[in-house]
Design an enzyme around this catalytic site. Structure first.
Site, PDB file in Angstrom:
ATOM      1  N   ASP A  47     -58.310  97.658 -47.740  1.00  0.00           N
ATOM      2  CA  ASP A  47     -57.292  97.640 -48.747  1.00  0.00           C
ATOM      3  C   ASP A  47     -55.478  98.180 -48.349  1.00  0.00           C
ATOM      4  O   ASP A  47     -54.599  97.765 -48.008  1.00  0.00           O
ATOM      5  CB  ASP A  47     -57.086  98.057 -49.984  1.00  0.00           C
ATOM      6  CG  ASP A  47     -57.870  96.480 -50.774  1.00  0.00           C
ATOM      7  OD1 ASP A  47     -58.515  95.769 -49.779  1.00  0.00           O
ATOM      8  OD2 ASP A  47     -58.197  96.637 -52.077  1.00  0.00           O
ATOM      9  N   SER A  78     -52.873  98.526 -57.067  1.00  0.00           N
ATOM     10  CA  SER A  78     -54.373  99.701 -56.097  1.00  0.00           C
ATOM     11  C   SER A  78     -54.201 100.526 -57.028  1.00  0.00           C
ATOM     12  O   SER A  78     -53.598 100.945 -58.285  1.00  0.00           O
ATOM     13  CB  SER A  78     -53.334 100.456 -55.256  1.00  0.00           C
ATOM     14  OG  SER A  78     -54.445 101.476 -54.389  1.00  0.00           O
ATOM     15  N   GLU A 125     -52.087  93.632 -53.021  1.00  0.00           N
ATOM     16  CA  GLU A 125     -51.771  95.364 -54.009  1.00  0.00           C
ATOM     17  C   GLU A 125     -50.532  95.100 -53.703  1.00  0.00           C
ATOM     18  O   GLU A 125     -50.128  95.271 -52.796  1.00  0.00           O
ATOM     19  CB  GLU A 125     -52.944  95.881 -53.680  1.00  0.00           C
ATOM     20  CG  GLU A 125     -54.105  95.753 -54.787  1.00  0.00           C
ATOM     21  CD  GLU A 125     -55.212  97.113 -54.208  1.00  0.00           C
ATOM     22  OE1 GLU A 125     -56.528  96.803 -54.169  1.00  0.00           O
ATOM     23  OE2 GLU A 125     -54.766  97.733 -53.353  1.00  0.00           O
ATOM     24  N   CYS A 145     -61.791 107.095 -49.962  1.00  0.00           N
ATOM     25  CA  CYS A 145     -60.404 107.711 -50.503  1.00  0.00           C
ATOM     26  C   CYS A 145     -61.226 108.526 -51.451  1.00  0.00           C
ATOM     27  O   CYS A 145     -61.573 108.151 -52.202  1.00  0.00           O
ATOM     28  CB  CYS A 145     -59.389 106.963 -50.721  1.00  0.00           C
ATOM     29  SG  CYS A 145     -59.255 105.525 -49.421  1.00  0.00           S
ATOM     30  N   CYS A 150     -66.677 100.235 -50.327  1.00  0.00           N
ATOM     31  CA  CYS A 150     -64.950  99.810 -50.605  1.00  0.00           C
ATOM     32  C   CYS A 150     -64.672  98.952 -51.379  1.00  0.00           C
ATOM     33  O   CYS A 150     -65.242  97.721 -51.558  1.00  0.00           O
ATOM     34  CB  CYS A 150     -64.516  99.521 -49.775  1.00  0.00           C
ATOM     35  SG  CYS A 150     -63.910 100.858 -47.995  1.00  0.00           S
ATOM     36  N   ASP A 151     -63.007  98.459 -51.349  1.00  0.00           N
ATOM     37  CA  ASP A 151     -62.570  98.240 -52.725  1.00  0.00           C
ATOM     38  C   ASP A 151     -63.301  96.781 -53.040  1.00  0.00           C
ATOM     39  O   ASP A 151     -64.019  96.239 -54.903  1.00  0.00           O
ATOM     40  CB  ASP A 151     -61.404  97.490 -52.721  1.00  0.00           C
ATOM     41  CG  ASP A 151     -60.810  99.056 -52.939  1.00  0.00           C
ATOM     42  OD1 ASP A 151     -61.084 100.075 -51.782  1.00  0.00           O
ATOM     43  OD2 ASP A 151     -59.220  99.207 -52.394  1.00  0.00           O
ATOM     44  N   LYS A 152     -63.571  95.648 -51.891  1.00  0.00           N
ATOM     45  CA  LYS A 152     -63.698  94.028 -52.390  1.00  0.00           C
ATOM     46  C   LYS A 152     -65.603  94.301 -52.761  1.00  0.00           C
ATOM     47  O   LYS A 152     -65.643  93.210 -52.688  1.00  0.00           O
ATOM     48  CB  LYS A 152     -63.115  93.455 -52.065  1.00  0.00           C
ATOM     49  CG  LYS A 152     -61.062  93.349 -52.436  1.00  0.00           C
ATOM     50  CD  LYS A 152     -61.335  93.596 -53.933  1.00  0.00           C
ATOM     51  CE  LYS A 152     -59.780  93.847 -53.453  1.00  0.00           C
ATOM     52  NZ  LYS A 152     -59.156  95.494 -53.690  1.00  0.00           N
TER      53      LYS A 152
END
Length: 550
Positions: free
Chosen positions: A80, A463, A438, A193, A120-122
């Site tokens: 992202d 985000s 985002e 992160c 990570c995110d997704k």
């Protein structure tokens, strides 16, 4: 086991020949050896994923040592942070693609259970969705957070702070040359992160759902313990298959409630309001957006993690990890099983808090309510905000709207100094039908430009790094007839977070008349995004692709 037919039937003779051609041995076809899929989301473009091959090797070693046979394949991932601002619209749709990828591989090859190696995110929610959908034995191994870079003055730095620097450059507070010179400070090692952004939030959710081994969410990516967790995960999945413990046995309604409560206590990303309902739906559990608000009202915020505070995920790990956080509100938990063989309440009871500032007690919270608030009014049937990242002076705000249809236009307005203190920036036409990107670039540009009293509304999302009075997930979205499409420059927007209200100073009739006349930008979408746009549901249901009854 599902694999038995391929192992034994005469019809599967050519199948066995194909598998032997891949390097399997005759003993791998023994009926007491589960066949385990390993969905590895390694790639060398996401910092959180560059070390996953090493972890996957340990997972596969654990599977073999426990008497299973591992089969590995690749799963895609979007960073992202890299996709942000340039082509962010495919990020959330990739979640569906990841779930489909795992369904295709698992069912096509008659595998008995699987491990998802993710970070990570997704990717993490996509894997959890697949776990619920398939309802086979499954464990998720999250790859761990990165550690912040510490400069010679002892200051912590990480890649995401670069988004705030954009705003400083836009208003002339920093030159492009000065910004570029700061770049080396933001470079870190492997891992997701450093703060409680979406990746690490979903890692904590995964652990509390019971779908990962204990301490998995907070152990640093580069720590030796992470490889031990990978090996333990490989052994555990074989045990789950032999005991026939499936994903839906773990991801119960109680487990989802516990996960939301943990999210509220820690102050996680608003993206959980998209991901948790989607995972729950795949697991046969219905969750409404109001559930987040109800749990938030009764769950104090116990942690102040970047971006809402100064602590990083490494500090949570040092303070005792997720078991320690759970220990603070163990009496509020509802018991549910985990892949560890212990219940979540047993894990919480064993947790020990080693730093009372990093994980505060219930009687001394950072905030009496949890991380997320759900706002409603004549602009939105529902919307979400990370209230723990909002200053006290902006918990209630009224100001004139400044409407934009693209992030680029807003950045130009910041550069041209057309945004004034007190304004409410509105970014329209960013909802699920557009991939719901985002808005970290504009939110951090506003922050970097040193605005103190500027709010932001959007039918897009934010985000986990977003701070300040930023309200997203406005439902219905503009392209579905939502009232956000009726907002014009100068309209007065009223935000009241404590009372959960979001309104525009217009009558219902005025809104209806405006919506009849509004002309939104026409955007033609093709490829995967075009298919997603046609099938996606509302943010309230997790912005999932709705294919109807099959």
């Amino acid at each position: 086991m599902k694999s038995d037919k391929i192992k034994t039937s005469i019809e599967a003779l050519p199948h066995r020949a194909l598998l032997l051609s891949c390097g399997l041995k005759e003993e791998d076809f023994a009926l007491d050896k589960p066949w385990i899929g390993v969905a590895n989301s390694y790639n060398n473009i996401i910092p959180g994923h560059i070390h996953l091959n090493e972890l996957t090797k340990e997972v596969m070693r654990g599977i073999r040592d426990a008497g299973g046979v591992p089969f590995e394949w690749g799963v895609p991932g979007v960073c992202d942070g890299i996709a942000m601002f340039f082509e962010m619209r495919l990020s959330l749709p990739s979640r569906e693609h990841i779930a489909d990828n795992i369904e295709i591989m698992m069912l096509s090859h008659s595998l008995d259970g699987w491990v998802g190696v993710t970070n990570c995110d997704k990717i993490t929610p996509g894997m959890l969705m697949a776990a619920g959908r398939l309802n086979l034995p499954a464990i998720i191994l999250t790859g761990g957070p990165m550690k912040a870079n510490v400069d010679e003055d002892g200051q912590k730095h990480h890649p995401i702070e670069g988004f705030g620097i954009v705003g400083k450059v836009k208003v002339g507070a920093m030159t492009e040359k000065e910004a570029s010179e700061f770049l080396p400070c933001m470079v870190c090692e492997a891992g997701s992160c450093v703060g409680l952004y979406t990746a690490n939030t979903m890692a904590t959710v995964t652990e509390v759902l019971g779908m990962s081994v204990t301490q998995c969410a907070t152990t640093l990516a580069v720590a030796p313990e992470k490889k031990k967790q990978a090996y333990e995960t490989g052994k555990k999945i074989v045990e789950l298959v032999k005991k026939d413990i499936k994903a839906r046995d773990i991801m119960t309604k109680n487990a989802f409630e516990n996960a939301i409560r943990l999210d509220m206590a820690m102050g996680g990303s608003t993206n959980t309001v998209l991901h948790i309902p989607a995972v729950a739906k795949e697991a046969g559990v219905d969750i409404e957006v109001d559930w987040f608000d109800e749990i938030s009202r009764e769950t104090p915020n116990l942690c102040k993690i970047i971006p809402a505070g100064t602590h990083e995920i490494a500090d949570i790990d040092r303070a005792g990890g997720i078991p320690a956080v759970l220990n603070r509100f163990k009496d509020m938990l509802k018991d549910s099983p985990t892949v560890n063989g212990k219940t979540i309440k047993e894990i919480a009871a064993e947790g020990k808090v080693l730093d009372d500032d990093v994980i505060r007690p219930l009687d001394n919270p950072y905030m009496q309510e949890g991380g997320i608030a759900v706002l409603k009014g004549n602009i939105a049937k529902s919307s979400v905000i990370k209230q723990t990242a909002v200053g006290a002076d902006m918990m209630q705000h009224s100001g004139p709207a400044k409407v934009f249809y693209t992030e680029e236009d807003l950045l130009q307005a910041i550069e041209d100094k057309k945004i004034a203190e007190g304004d409410v920036v509105v970014i329209v036409c960013q909802g699920p039908s557009q991939g719901i990107p985002e808005m970290l670039t504009p939110t951090d540009a506003i922050k970097g430009a040193n605005y103190k009293r500027v709010a932001l509304l959007t039918d897009g999302r934010f985000s986990g790094a977003t701070t300040g009075p930023c309200i997203g997930h406005i439902c219905p979205e503009a392209y579905k007839g939502g009232a956000i499409a009726a907002i014009q420059d100068g309209d007065i927007i009223e935000i009241d977070i404590p009372n959960r209200k979001l309104n525009i100073k217009l009558s219902d009739e005025e809104i209806r008349e405006r919506l009849k006349k509004v002309k939104l930008p026409e955007r033609k979408l093709g490829g995967y995004l075009g298919r997603f746009s046609k099938l996606v549901g509302s943010v309230e249901s997790g912005a999932m692709m709705d294919v109807g009854d099959i």
